[in-house]
Design a protein around this motif. Sequence first.
Motif, PDB file in Angstrom:
ATOM      1  N   VAL A 261       0.832  -1.204   0.000  1.00  0.00           N
ATOM      2  CA  VAL A 261       0.000   0.000   0.000  1.00  0.00           C
ATOM      3  C   VAL A 261       0.867   1.254   0.000  1.00  0.00           C
ATOM      4  O   VAL A 261       0.600   2.211  -0.731  1.00  0.00           O
ATOM      5  N   ILE A 262       1.916   1.257   0.812  1.00  0.00           N
ATOM      6  CA  ILE A 262       2.802   2.425   0.883  1.00  0.00           C
ATOM      7  C   ILE A 262       3.463   2.684  -0.464  1.00  0.00           C
ATOM      8  O   ILE A 262       3.565   3.827  -0.913  1.00  0.00           O
ATOM      9  N   ILE A 263       3.893   1.624  -1.116  1.00  0.00           N
ATOM     10  CA  ILE A 263       4.550   1.789  -2.414  1.00  0.00           C
ATOM     11  C   ILE A 263       3.553   2.250  -3.474  1.00  0.00           C
ATOM     12  O   ILE A 263       3.786   3.232  -4.181  1.00  0.00           O
ATOM     13  N   GLU A 264       2.410   1.555  -3.577  1.00  0.00           N
ATOM     14  CA  GLU A 264       1.470   1.798  -4.671  1.00  0.00           C
ATOM     15  C   GLU A 264       0.587   3.021  -4.451  1.00  0.00           C
ATOM     16  O   GLU A 264       0.244   3.724  -5.412  1.00  0.00           O
ATOM     17  N   ASN A 265       0.187   3.282  -3.190  1.00  0.00           N
ATOM     18  CA  ASN A 265      -0.780   4.355  -2.931  1.00  0.00           C
ATOM     19  C   ASN A 265      -0.159   5.570  -2.258  1.00  0.00           C
ATOM     20  O   ASN A 265      -0.877   6.431  -1.756  1.00  0.00           O
ATOM     21  N   TYR A 266       1.150   5.599  -2.236  1.00  0.00           N
ATOM     22  CA  TYR A 266       1.838   6.758  -1.646  1.00  0.00           C
ATOM     23  C   TYR A 266       3.013   7.184  -2.528  1.00  0.00           C
ATOM     24  O   TYR A 266       2.935   8.190  -3.223  1.00  0.00           O
ATOM     25  N   PHE A 267       4.080   6.385  -2.546  1.00  0.00           N
ATOM     26  CA  PHE A 267       5.262   6.778  -3.319  1.00  0.00           C
ATOM     27  C   PHE A 267       4.979   6.835  -4.814  1.00  0.00           C
ATOM     28  O   PHE A 267       5.428   7.752  -5.509  1.00  0.00           O
ATOM     29  N   GLN A 268       4.242   5.860  -5.338  1.00  0.00           N
ATOM     30  CA  GLN A 268       3.971   5.844  -6.771  1.00  0.00           C
ATOM     31  C   GLN A 268       2.919   6.865  -7.196  1.00  0.00           C
ATOM     32  O   GLN A 268       2.646   7.019  -8.385  1.00  0.00           O
ATOM     33  N   LEU A 269       2.348   7.576  -6.228  1.00  0.00           N
ATOM     34  CA  LEU A 269       1.463   8.705  -6.535  1.00  0.00           C
ATOM     35  C   LEU A 269       2.235  10.024  -6.509  1.00  0.00           C
ATOM     36  O   LEU A 269       1.668  11.085  -6.766  1.00  0.00           O
ATOM     37  N   GLY A 270       3.521   9.951  -6.194  1.00  0.00           N
ATOM     38  CA  GLY A 270       4.358  11.144  -6.229  1.00  0.00           C
ATOM     39  C   GLY A 270       4.596  11.815  -4.895  1.00  0.00           C
ATOM     40  O   GLY A 270       5.278  12.841  -4.835  1.00  0.00           O
ATOM     41  N   PHE A 271       4.062  11.264  -3.818  1.00  0.00           N
ATOM     42  CA  PHE A 271       4.248  11.893  -2.510  1.00  0.00           C
ATOM     43  C   PHE A 271       5.624  11.539  -1.953  1.00  0.00           C
ATOM     44  O   PHE A 271       6.148  10.451  -2.190  1.00  0.00           O
ATOM     45  N   LYS A 272       6.195  12.470  -1.206  1.00  0.00           N
ATOM     46  CA  LYS A 272       7.500  12.257  -0.601  1.00  0.00           C
ATOM     47  C   LYS A 272       7.411  12.500   0.900  1.00  0.00           C
ATOM     48  O   LYS A 272       6.639  13.346   1.353  1.00  0.00           O
ATOM     49  N   PHE A 273       8.221  11.731   1.632  1.00  0.00           N
ATOM     50  CA  PHE A 273       8.241  11.839   3.088  1.00  0.00           C
ATOM     51  C   PHE A 273       9.563  12.447   3.529  1.00  0.00           C
ATOM     52  O   PHE A 273      10.638  11.972   3.148  1.00  0.00           O
ATOM     53  N   ASP A 274       9.468  13.512   4.331  1.00  0.00           N
ATOM     54  CA  ASP A 274      10.652  14.159   4.868  1.00  0.00           C
ATOM     55  C   ASP A 274      10.946  13.539   6.240  1.00  0.00           C
ATOM     56  O   ASP A 274      10.192  13.771   7.194  1.00  0.00           O
ATOM     57  N   PRO A 275      12.010  12.753   6.368  1.00  0.00           N
ATOM     58  CA  PRO A 275      12.286  12.083   7.645  1.00  0.00           C
ATOM     59  C   PRO A 275      12.682  13.050   8.751  1.00  0.00           C
ATOM     60  O   PRO A 275      12.601  12.694   9.932  1.00  0.00           O
ATOM     61  N   ILE A 276      13.092  14.258   8.406  1.00  0.00           N
ATOM     62  CA  ILE A 276      13.494  15.236   9.414  1.00  0.00           C
ATOM     63  C   ILE A 276      12.263  15.866  10.063  1.00  0.00           C
ATOM     64  O   ILE A 276      12.127  15.912  11.281  1.00  0.00           O
ATOM     65  N   THR A 277      11.359  16.363   9.229  1.00  0.00           N
ATOM     66  CA  THR A 277      10.141  16.995   9.745  1.00  0.00           C
ATOM     67  C   THR A 277       9.022  15.985   9.971  1.00  0.00           C
ATOM     68  O   THR A 277       8.019  16.305  10.595  1.00  0.00           O
ATOM     69  N   GLU A 278       9.204  14.743   9.428  1.00  0.00           N
ATOM     70  CA  GLU A 278       8.184  13.694   9.492  1.00  0.00           C
ATOM     71  C   GLU A 278       6.877  14.159   8.864  1.00  0.00           C
ATOM     72  O   GLU A 278       5.791  13.857   9.347  1.00  0.00           O
ATOM     73  N   GLU A 279       7.004  14.868   7.761  1.00  0.00           N
ATOM     74  CA  GLU A 279       5.839  15.377   7.036  1.00  0.00           C
ATOM     75  C   GLU A 279       5.876  14.910   5.590  1.00  0.00           C
ATOM     76  O   GLU A 279       6.943  14.678   5.012  1.00  0.00           O
ATOM     77  N   THR A 280       4.685  14.773   5.014  1.00  0.00           N
ATOM     78  CA  THR A 280       4.537  14.449   3.600  1.00  0.00           C
ATOM     79  C   THR A 280       4.403  15.740   2.804  1.00  0.00           C
ATOM     80  O   THR A 280       3.767  16.687   3.253  1.00  0.00           O
ATOM     81  N   PHE A 281       4.969  15.757   1.615  1.00  0.00           N
ATOM     82  CA  PHE A 281       4.836  16.941   0.773  1.00  0.00           C
ATOM     83  C   PHE A 281       4.764  16.528  -0.687  1.00  0.00           C
ATOM     84  O   PHE A 281       5.161  15.413  -1.064  1.00  0.00           O
ATOM     85  N   VAL A 282       4.199  17.419  -1.492  1.00  0.00           N
ATOM     86  CA  VAL A 282       4.167  17.229  -2.940  1.00  0.00           C
ATOM     87  C   VAL A 282       5.398  17.931  -3.506  1.00  0.00           C
ATOM     88  O   VAL A 282       5.548  19.138  -3.336  1.00  0.00           O
TER      89      VAL A 282
END
Length: 311
Positions: A261-282
Amino acid sequence: MFSLKLVKFSVFLSYVILYTKAQRATNKQIDQLDKLLLYSGWKNLNVVKFVKYNCNKYHLENLIKTPTHRSLCMKKVRALTVHLGCTYAKVINNLFSSIINGLSICTKNKKRIYICTEGFIKIITLFIVPLATLMKGALDALDSIHSLPWAYFKKNYYNHYIMSPLLERIGDILDKLNERTLSRYDLSTYYWAFDTIYSFSKSIIKDLKNETDSYCEFVPYNQYYLWNQWALDYRAIYQQGDKLKFFKFITRKFKDYIKSVIIENYFQLGFKFDPITEETFVPTPEDLIIQELELKATEEEPPTLLEIETH
């Protein structure tokens, strides 16, 4: 009383004016949205037939292929956010309905109460809560392209922000479970935690229906199809002579499903995770293209937020 009503009306009028002015998108917003939709994963979302928003129906295929016009960009962002929320709703339903089925099996054998309770706490802590955090982050990131993001307003202030509050609430179960310490010398602590997980799971399933009824038209499916498939897989393994313990098998199934799910419905949709701020961004349009090319070139799985055991 009159002055209070006048103030409320003035605030409402100001909001309407602001909202109306915000409907014409900037070139940056249009470009960001169009580049995001070039990401390959959007074409693979297939669990929702269409979504309903503001008395209109939106099909994902049309949203993807139709060029984004300046006057329609904000509606497109809203429709896509609703569609992603519906997709995530089905995932959450699969997970918590599987937990309920697993707990039901555990009640048939009191000796399993220790293994089941500790096991599901681990699954929820390491897998499900971090997944819900990623999902909420993705919804908020997509919604942030809008000139007036839903996240800026309280629930039900203007329109109900689909799934985001519910995804945030999933993390509350950890606070609840931390209220008491599990003790092998006190079986009541296990029964309490067991009942807490079961009640929480049932409430999530109930709330999901209320969350999606007005927005989502799903492709027909059996609510328990995931669990049923896992049961069939285990039966096939067991009949072949592999005496793999059932809960170890189920834990692996949860891990693998959430990873996909993380691969197909998150990363492959173009979302990125910032490990420093622990936030998702486009990402910026340039970053989106680079990220897509990197995934295709290396054929490596993107990193996940979850702690996954490999032994």
